[in-house]
Design a protein around this motif. Structure first.
Motif, PDB file in Angstrom:
ATOM      1  N   ALA B  94      17.618 -19.693   9.288  1.00  0.00           N
ATOM      2  CA  ALA B  94      18.390 -20.505   8.339  1.00  0.00           C
ATOM      3  C   ALA B  94      19.728 -19.820   8.108  1.00  0.00           C
ATOM      4  CB  ALA B  94      17.635 -20.658   7.019  1.00  0.00           C
ATOM      5  N   ARG B  95      20.620 -20.515   7.401  1.00  0.00           N
ATOM      6  CA  ARG B  95      21.901 -19.893   7.095  1.00  0.00           C
ATOM      7  C   ARG B  95      21.700 -18.702   6.171  1.00  0.00           C
ATOM      8  NH1 ARG B  95      25.777 -23.291   4.356  1.00  0.00           N
ATOM      9  NH2 ARG B  95      27.272 -21.693   4.946  1.00  0.00           N
ATOM     10  N   HIS B  96      20.862 -18.882   5.146  1.00  0.00           N
ATOM     11  CA  HIS B  96      20.718 -17.843   4.120  1.00  0.00           C
ATOM     12  C   HIS B  96      19.288 -17.325   4.033  1.00  0.00           C
ATOM     13  CE1 HIS B  96      24.759 -18.564   2.770  1.00  0.00           C
ATOM     14  NE2 HIS B  96      24.513 -19.858   2.712  1.00  0.00           N
ATOM     15  N   ARG B  97      19.155 -16.117   3.483  1.00  0.00           N
ATOM     16  CA  ARG B  97      17.855 -15.466   3.507  1.00  0.00           C
ATOM     17  C   ARG B  97      16.805 -16.191   2.686  1.00  0.00           C
ATOM     18  NH1 ARG B  97      20.371 -12.633  -0.520  1.00  0.00           N
ATOM     19  NH2 ARG B  97      19.215 -11.474  -2.108  1.00  0.00           N
ATOM     20  N   ARG B  98      17.196 -16.753   1.555  1.00  0.00           N
ATOM     21  CA  ARG B  98      16.207 -17.389   0.690  1.00  0.00           C
ATOM     22  C   ARG B  98      15.465 -18.510   1.439  1.00  0.00           C
ATOM     23  NH1 ARG B  98      13.664 -15.354  -1.795  1.00  0.00           N
ATOM     24  NH2 ARG B  98      15.399 -14.077  -2.455  1.00  0.00           N
ATOM     25  N   ALA B  99      16.222 -19.344   2.149  1.00  0.00           N
ATOM     26  CA  ALA B  99      15.608 -20.466   2.880  1.00  0.00           C
ATOM     27  C   ALA B  99      14.703 -19.969   3.996  1.00  0.00           C
ATOM     28  CB  ALA B  99      16.697 -21.377   3.444  1.00  0.00           C
ATOM     29  N   ALA B 100      15.136 -18.925   4.706  1.00  0.00           N
ATOM     30  CA  ALA B 100      14.313 -18.410   5.805  1.00  0.00           C
ATOM     31  C   ALA B 100      13.009 -17.830   5.259  1.00  0.00           C
ATOM     32  CB  ALA B 100      15.081 -17.351   6.589  1.00  0.00           C
ATOM     33  N   PHE B 101      13.091 -17.074   4.155  1.00  0.00           N
ATOM     34  CA  PHE B 101      11.882 -16.521   3.538  1.00  0.00           C
ATOM     35  C   PHE B 101      10.950 -17.638   3.060  1.00  0.00           C
ATOM     36  CE2 PHE B 101      13.736 -12.174   2.799  1.00  0.00           C
ATOM     37  CZ  PHE B 101      12.658 -11.456   3.293  1.00  0.00           C
ATOM     38  N   GLU B 102      11.530 -18.589   2.327  1.00  0.00           N
ATOM     39  CA  GLU B 102      10.688 -19.635   1.749  1.00  0.00           C
ATOM     40  C   GLU B 102      10.074 -20.517   2.823  1.00  0.00           C
ATOM     41  OE1 GLU B 102      12.808 -21.635  -1.368  1.00  0.00           O
ATOM     42  OE2 GLU B 102      12.410 -19.987  -2.764  1.00  0.00           O
ATOM     43  N   GLY B 103      10.838 -20.785   3.885  1.00  0.00           N
ATOM     44  CA  GLY B 103      10.296 -21.597   4.979  1.00  0.00           C
ATOM     45  C   GLY B 103       9.087 -20.922   5.627  1.00  0.00           C
ATOM     46  N   ALA B 104       9.181 -19.615   5.846  1.00  0.00           N
ATOM     47  CA  ALA B 104       8.074 -18.900   6.480  1.00  0.00           C
ATOM     48  C   ALA B 104       6.865 -18.825   5.543  1.00  0.00           C
ATOM     49  CB  ALA B 104       8.516 -17.486   6.879  1.00  0.00           C
ATOM     50  N   ASP B 105       7.137 -18.576   4.273  1.00  0.00           N
ATOM     51  CA  ASP B 105       6.096 -18.474   3.267  1.00  0.00           C
ATOM     52  C   ASP B 105       5.353 -19.814   3.137  1.00  0.00           C
ATOM     53  OD1 ASP B 105       4.700 -17.253   1.236  1.00  0.00           O
ATOM     54  OD2 ASP B 105       6.342 -17.263  -0.207  1.00  0.00           O
ATOM     55  N   TYR B 106       6.114 -20.890   3.096  1.00  0.00           N
ATOM     56  CA  TYR B 106       5.568 -22.256   3.027  1.00  0.00           C
ATOM     57  C   TYR B 106       4.694 -22.552   4.243  1.00  0.00           C
ATOM     58  CZ  TYR B 106       5.959 -27.424   3.271  1.00  0.00           C
ATOM     59  OH  TYR B 106       5.709 -28.774   3.380  1.00  0.00           O
ATOM     60  N   LEU B 107       5.204 -22.243   5.425  1.00  0.00           N
ATOM     61  CA  LEU B 107       4.423 -22.500   6.639  1.00  0.00           C
ATOM     62  C   LEU B 107       3.104 -21.738   6.618  1.00  0.00           C
ATOM     63  CD1 LEU B 107       7.053 -22.624   9.512  1.00  0.00           C
ATOM     64  CD2 LEU B 107       5.532 -24.459   8.715  1.00  0.00           C
ATOM     65  N   MET B 108       3.143 -20.485   6.183  1.00  0.00           N
ATOM     66  CA  MET B 108       1.916 -19.697   6.147  1.00  0.00           C
ATOM     67  C   MET B 108       0.895 -20.304   5.191  1.00  0.00           C
ATOM     68  SD  MET B 108       1.920 -17.532   8.405  1.00  0.00           S
ATOM     69  CE  MET B 108       0.318 -16.945   7.847  1.00  0.00           C
ATOM     70  N   ASP B 109       1.368 -20.749   4.024  1.00  0.00           N
ATOM     71  CA  ASP B 109       0.442 -21.357   3.073  1.00  0.00           C
ATOM     72  C   ASP B 109      -0.218 -22.601   3.669  1.00  0.00           C
ATOM     73  OD1 ASP B 109       0.766 -19.427   1.173  1.00  0.00           O
ATOM     74  OD2 ASP B 109       2.060 -20.597  -0.137  1.00  0.00           O
TER      75      ASP B 109
END
Lengths: 83, 144, 144, 83
Positions: B94-109
């Motif tokens: 993603a452009r920014h870290r927050r989105a990349a972290f949240e996207g990965a966290d969401y996918l894992m859940d």
């Protein structure tokens, strides 16, 4: 209506087979379950706890009230443990 | 933007080659077979061929839409996987870290509780035990 | 468990070789030079030799303590870094995914606002502009 | 007391040098800043906005009220932009 029924994980073990083809007039997944339960002791054991039962209708997660009209494949399994 | 289900091991480095070009942030998650008791030999993972690929693709596309990911990748193995070996990975860009972290966290859940995989622990003596789903995994979905 | 500051590029794959052995979850974050305007050539990163290494080691040790990480790694580059190239990475290993995610997220928030690095954007015409700190980066620390 | 003073980023540019050694009786960082400001127009420009000023005392982040007794190195810089 002819349905392909799939079982996974310990539901598969209890039923004793990974899949079977059934002929049914069940209107919903719940109706189908009550018919399958009567098939064998293994089926009855597989469906003993509806609270933890999960199912997919044509490969989409669904609940027990999902209608079966036009459906070809129904799968039953315990809660998923991926990741 | 791809999802794969495979028996073979994967190579994180090879998967990330060219991944997320143009992004500012890339997050990866890798899940490994852990042996907490010293008695475990491997995991045996069953899945639902056909549905699995579809579910992973759907969750990836949903994460991309929701967190504006510029790229994502999901790989999940099935079959026998020895202790210490990788089970699965997700990568998000993603452009920014927050989105990349949240996207990965969401996918894992979602993968934990909604992708059609079932794990069995294979002990060194050959006995097999189905892994129970955790309430905490189900609860984790409520965060989104 | 290590922190490094270097001018050279790093190889994520090589860094992860043997990283987190015995863990169940490994999370990595990689930051890349992004060009949003089409006018940027590179970043120039200044740091505070001596303090930087100490600060990174301190934040790594604090994250390990707080999230019970079994392993962590921080690499941050300085000097000129071209558009598209990696600036820095963190990797965390833990028994469970939540701790690995939170450890990496925590480290990134600290690195953004508390590690002695200063970025300058170098445009294609050679002009240089100091990157302003974002309030959102400062606010992010309040989460912990 | 002799202190090594370091400047980074645009503070370094405004002061016009990356470091200097000063002899001072300042009790705190704040006292030191008010002495440094008088050194040159560049120093005054560097320290024009104390609200955004950051500092480290012996390589540990500190605030303006940090005491200088026993200290060897003080660094001044704008808010950090790592990561």
């Amino acid at each position: 209506m002819t349905l392909e029924i799939l079982y996974f994980a310990w539901l598969r073990e209890r039923v004793g087979q990974p899949r079977e083809t059934v002929s049914t007039d069940a209107a919903t997944v719940r109706d189908l379950v009550s018919q399958l339960v009567a098939r064998s002791d293994g089926h009855a054991a597989a469906f003993a706890d509806l609270g933890t039962l999960r199912c997919a209708v044509d490969q989409q997660l669904a609940d027990l009230d999902a209608p079966l009209a036009g459906v070809r494949e129904v799968a039953f399994f315990p809660p998923m443990t991926g990741g | 933007m791809s999802a794969r289900v495979q028996a073979e091991p994967f190579d994180l480095a090879a998967e990330l080659s060219g991944f997320g070009t143009g992004a500012g942030a890339v997050v990866t998650f890798t899940g490994l077979v852990r042996d907490d008791t010293g008695l475990m030999a491997a995991l045996q993972i069953e899945h639902y061929p056909g549905m699995t690929e579809r579910a992973l693709s759907d969750y990836g596309a949903e994460a991309a839409r929701r967190f504006q990911l510029s790229d994502w990748r999901i790989i999940h193995r099935h079959g026998r996987i020895e202790v210490g070996a990788p089970i699965m990975m997700v990568a998000t860009a993603a452009r920014h870290r927050r989105a990349a972290f949240e996207g990965a966290d969401y996918l894992m859940d979602w993968l934990k509780s909604r992708a059609p995989f079932w794990k069995q622990e294979i002990a060194r003596d050959g006995s097999a035990t189905w892994v129970q789903a955790k309430n905490s995994d189900e609860d984790a979905l409520l965060r989104w």
